[in-house]
Design a protein around this motif. Structure first.
Motif, PDB file in Angstrom:
ATOM      1  N   UNK A 307       0.845  -1.198   0.000  1.00 56.50           N
ATOM      2  CA  UNK A 307       0.000   0.000   0.000  1.00 56.50           C
ATOM      3  C   UNK A 307       0.881   1.248   0.000  1.00 56.50           C
ATOM      4  N   UNK A 308       0.759   2.104  -1.032  1.00 58.15           N
ATOM      5  CA  UNK A 308       1.604   3.297  -1.067  1.00 58.15           C
ATOM      6  C   UNK A 308       1.194   4.379  -0.066  1.00 58.15           C
ATOM      7  N   UNK A 309       0.003   4.240   0.553  1.00 58.44           N
ATOM      8  CA  UNK A 309      -0.510   5.311   1.417  1.00 58.44           C
ATOM      9  C   UNK A 309       0.133   5.268   2.803  1.00 58.44           C
ATOM     10  N   UNK A 310       0.349   6.460   3.362  1.00 59.92           N
ATOM     11  CA  UNK A 310       0.921   6.595   4.708  1.00 59.92           C
ATOM     12  C   UNK A 310       0.018   7.499   5.539  1.00 59.92           C
ATOM     13  N   UNK A 311       0.012   7.256   6.848  1.00 55.45           N
ATOM     14  CA  UNK A 311      -0.699   8.156   7.765  1.00 55.45           C
ATOM     15  C   UNK A 311      -2.155   7.777   7.949  1.00 55.45           C
ATOM     16  N   UNK A 312      -2.918   8.729   8.500  1.00 57.18           N
ATOM     17  CA  UNK A 312      -4.321   8.513   8.821  1.00 57.18           C
ATOM     18  C   UNK A 312      -5.105   8.116   7.557  1.00 57.18           C
ATOM     19  N   UNK A 313      -5.955   7.141   7.697  1.00 55.55           N
ATOM     20  CA  UNK A 313      -6.821   6.653   6.606  1.00 55.55           C
ATOM     21  C   UNK A 313      -6.048   6.002   5.449  1.00 55.55           C
ATOM     22  N   UNK A 314      -4.794   5.637   5.713  1.00 57.03           N
ATOM     23  CA  UNK A 314      -3.986   4.978   4.672  1.00 57.03           C
ATOM     24  C   UNK A 314      -4.644   3.671   4.241  1.00 57.03           C
ATOM     25  N   UNK A 315      -5.248   2.966   5.203  1.00 60.90           N
ATOM     26  CA  UNK A 315      -5.834   1.653   4.862  1.00 60.90           C
ATOM     27  C   UNK A 315      -7.101   1.799   4.022  1.00 60.90           C
ATOM     28  N   UNK A 316      -7.578   3.042   3.878  1.00 58.16           N
ATOM     29  CA  UNK A 316      -8.743   3.306   3.007  1.00 58.16           C
ATOM     30  C   UNK A 316      -8.348   4.190   1.820  1.00 58.16           C
ATOM     31  N   UNK A 317      -7.032   4.316   1.593  1.00 56.31           N
ATOM     32  CA  UNK A 317      -6.553   5.165   0.485  1.00 56.31           C
ATOM     33  C   UNK A 317      -7.176   6.570   0.577  1.00 56.31           C
ATOM     34  N   UNK A 318      -7.264   7.073   1.831  1.00 59.25           N
ATOM     35  CA  UNK A 318      -7.848   8.393   2.087  1.00 59.25           C
ATOM     36  C   UNK A 318      -9.250   8.489   1.483  1.00 59.25           C
ATOM     37  N   UNK A 319      -9.980   7.391   1.605  1.00 58.83           N
ATOM     38  CA  UNK A 319     -11.333   7.297   1.068  1.00 58.83           C
ATOM     39  C   UNK A 319     -11.351   7.639  -0.426  1.00 58.83           C
ATOM     40  N   UNK A 335      -1.250  11.550  -8.245  1.00 53.44           N
ATOM     41  CA  UNK A 335      -2.216  10.458  -8.077  1.00 53.44           C
ATOM     42  C   UNK A 335      -3.612  11.049  -8.209  1.00 53.44           C
ATOM     43  N   UNK A 336      -4.443  10.423  -9.035  1.00 55.15           N
ATOM     44  CA  UNK A 336      -5.828  10.863  -9.169  1.00 55.15           C
ATOM     45  C   UNK A 336      -6.738   9.728  -8.744  1.00 55.15           C
ATOM     46  N   UNK A 337      -7.595  10.013  -7.790  1.00 52.27           N
ATOM     47  CA  UNK A 337      -8.515   8.990  -7.310  1.00 52.27           C
ATOM     48  C   UNK A 337      -9.928   9.532  -7.230  1.00 52.27           C
ATOM     49  N   UNK A 338     -10.860   8.622  -7.097  1.00 48.77           N
ATOM     50  CA  UNK A 338     -12.270   8.999  -6.925  1.00 48.77           C
ATOM     51  C   UNK A 338     -12.708   8.678  -5.511  1.00 48.77           C
ATOM     52  N   UNK A 339     -13.407   9.604  -4.914  1.00 48.08           N
ATOM     53  CA  UNK A 339     -14.126   9.311  -3.674  1.00 48.08           C
ATOM     54  C   UNK A 339     -15.577   9.151  -4.080  1.00 48.08           C
ATOM     55  N   UNK A 340     -15.996   7.896  -4.201  1.00 44.32           N
ATOM     56  CA  UNK A 340     -17.334   7.615  -4.733  1.00 44.32           C
ATOM     57  C   UNK A 340     -18.419   7.907  -3.705  1.00 44.32           C
ATOM     58  N   UNK A 341     -19.571   8.339  -4.191  1.00 42.82           N
ATOM     59  CA  UNK A 341     -20.761   8.453  -3.335  1.00 42.82           C
ATOM     60  C   UNK A 341     -21.911   7.785  -4.104  1.00 42.82           C
TER      61      UNK A 341
END
Ligand code: GAL
Length: 379
Positions: A307-319, A335-341
């Motif tokens: 997992x490249x994410x570090x810190x708070x919410x890393x395990x959720x890829x910062x949502x 990095x471009x990601x989607x926070x889906x709703x």
């Protein structure tokens, strides 16, 4: 004289205010509403980028309100920008078909993760996307292809196909290339493969009809060769397929990686001659821990880097869930990601973060607000 100055000042203010219609964005604010040139939240989800000259084009899924927005009601939306902060609405590049319920891309189909690449040889813009015919859930697992002479479209829909029917992946040894399917009609959407499913069962099941292709991206290498990278074999395995020279089909050369790892949302980039992938696990719209991997050749072997994410919410890829990695200069990647709703699809947010490297591994850290000068200041 004084009156003239007052008038000039007043005029200046009016011009400035007019220019600010919709807000002049000067930074990235991951997760916040992102107004376009008309002040409307950008509507380009599961998107990808293409740079033409000095202009970036952003293509993504146009979503509508409510749960209905999870299927394609409008089409693929395109925006353009010179600075990556301010985006001009260029309209719908590929429209869903509204007058023919039998059409592959009829309104209500599932049309996801569109990506556009430019073909030098044919001077055409080529769009690929994940397509699910209307009313069939996610069972179709097709790749849709559309083409245009202009980057912003309109794109002409060509066809929807299953990859590489009748071809074996280059990394399946010849002695294992028997065509006898042994997995029946089993279908899985997440988690792990049931024990009774052999490692090549799904590949063999789809040998004749073509492999499944769901979450996807495109990658054009320095030599102009293009690749389709997609979740296949009921999402259990990632496949990488070379495209034909015109980018409109599969060449028949492909390989399978991360068997049984259920990777989705692939985003590929190249740095210092190495290929990198950022991906997600397989939990639908819900966020999970991102994955990353590296290879010296696009044909592998691929090595997972965690997992490249570090810190708070890393395990959720910062949502968020990856959709694209954009190179904006030497060693500068976003990095471009989607926070889906999914309950109100149109309200999906964009999570853009600077992608760092530590010990040869991609690393993502949360930043509330940042701009491109971030790349000048890092150590
Ligand atoms: C996600 C995938 C999206 C969409 C969604 C549907 O995992 O990345 O593109 O297909 O599942 O549940």
């Amino acid at each position: 004289m004084k009156i003239l100055w007052v008038l000039i000042l007043l005029l200046g203010t009016i011009v400035c205010m007019a220019g600010e219609k919709g807000g002049r964005n000067r930074s990235f604010k991951p997760g916040e509403l992102w107004p376009d040139n008309q002040g409307i939240h950008i509507n380009a989800h599961g998107g990808g980028m293409l740079k033409v000259g000095k202009i970036w084009y952003w293509f993504g899924e146009h979503k509508v309100e409510g749960r209905n927005g999870n299927s394609a009601q409008v089409g693929v939306h395109c925006y353009s920008s010179r600075d990556l902060y301010n985006w001009k609405d260029e309209g719908i590049a590929l429209k869903v078909v509204t007058d023919n319920p039998e059409h592959d891309i009829t309104r209500g189909c599932i049309l996801e993760r569109p990506k556009v690449i430019y073909n030098r040889k044919t001077d055409k813009y080529v769009m690929w996307f994940h397509l699910e015919p209307k009313g069939k859930g996610y069972s179709g697992a097709l790749s849709g292809i559309a083409v245009s002479d202009r980057v912003t479209g309109p794109y002409t829909y060509l066809k929807a196909v299953r990859p590489n029917a009748g071809f074996w992946p280059i990394n399946v040894p010849e002695q294992r290339q028997d065509k006898n399917a042994n997995s029946g009609e089993q279908v899985f959407n997440g988690g792990s493969l049931p024990e009774n499913v052999g490692d090549l069962s799904l590949l063999k099941r789809d040998f004749t009809g073509g492999q499944m292709a769901r979450d996807m991206t495109l990658f054009v290498d320095d030599d102009g060769k293009a690749y389709h990278i997609y979740a296949s074999e009921e999402n259990s395995t990632l496949q990488i397929s070379e495209l034909t020279e015109d980018y409109l089909d599969y060449s028949g050369k492909y390989a399978r990686f991360f068997a049984g790892r259920f990777m989705e949302a692939p985003a590929m980039f190249k740095k210092d001659g190495k290929y990198y992938l950022i991906m997600s696990g397989c939990t639908g719209w819900a966020p999970n821990a991102a994955r990353s991997a590296v290879a010296d050749s696009i044909w592998g072997p691929w090595k997972e880097l965690g997992n490249p994410c570090r810190g708070k919410d890393a395990e959720k890829t910062f949502y968020s869930q990856s959709t694209y990695v954009l190179q904006v200069g030497k060693d500068r990647f976003i990095y471009m990601g989607d926070r889906w709703t999914p309950e109100n699809a149109i309200d999906g947010r964009y999570i853009w973060l600077p992608l760092e490297f530590e010990d040869g591994k991609p690393v993502l850290k949360w930043v509330d607000e940042w701009d491109l000068s971030w790349f000048n200041h890092r150590k």
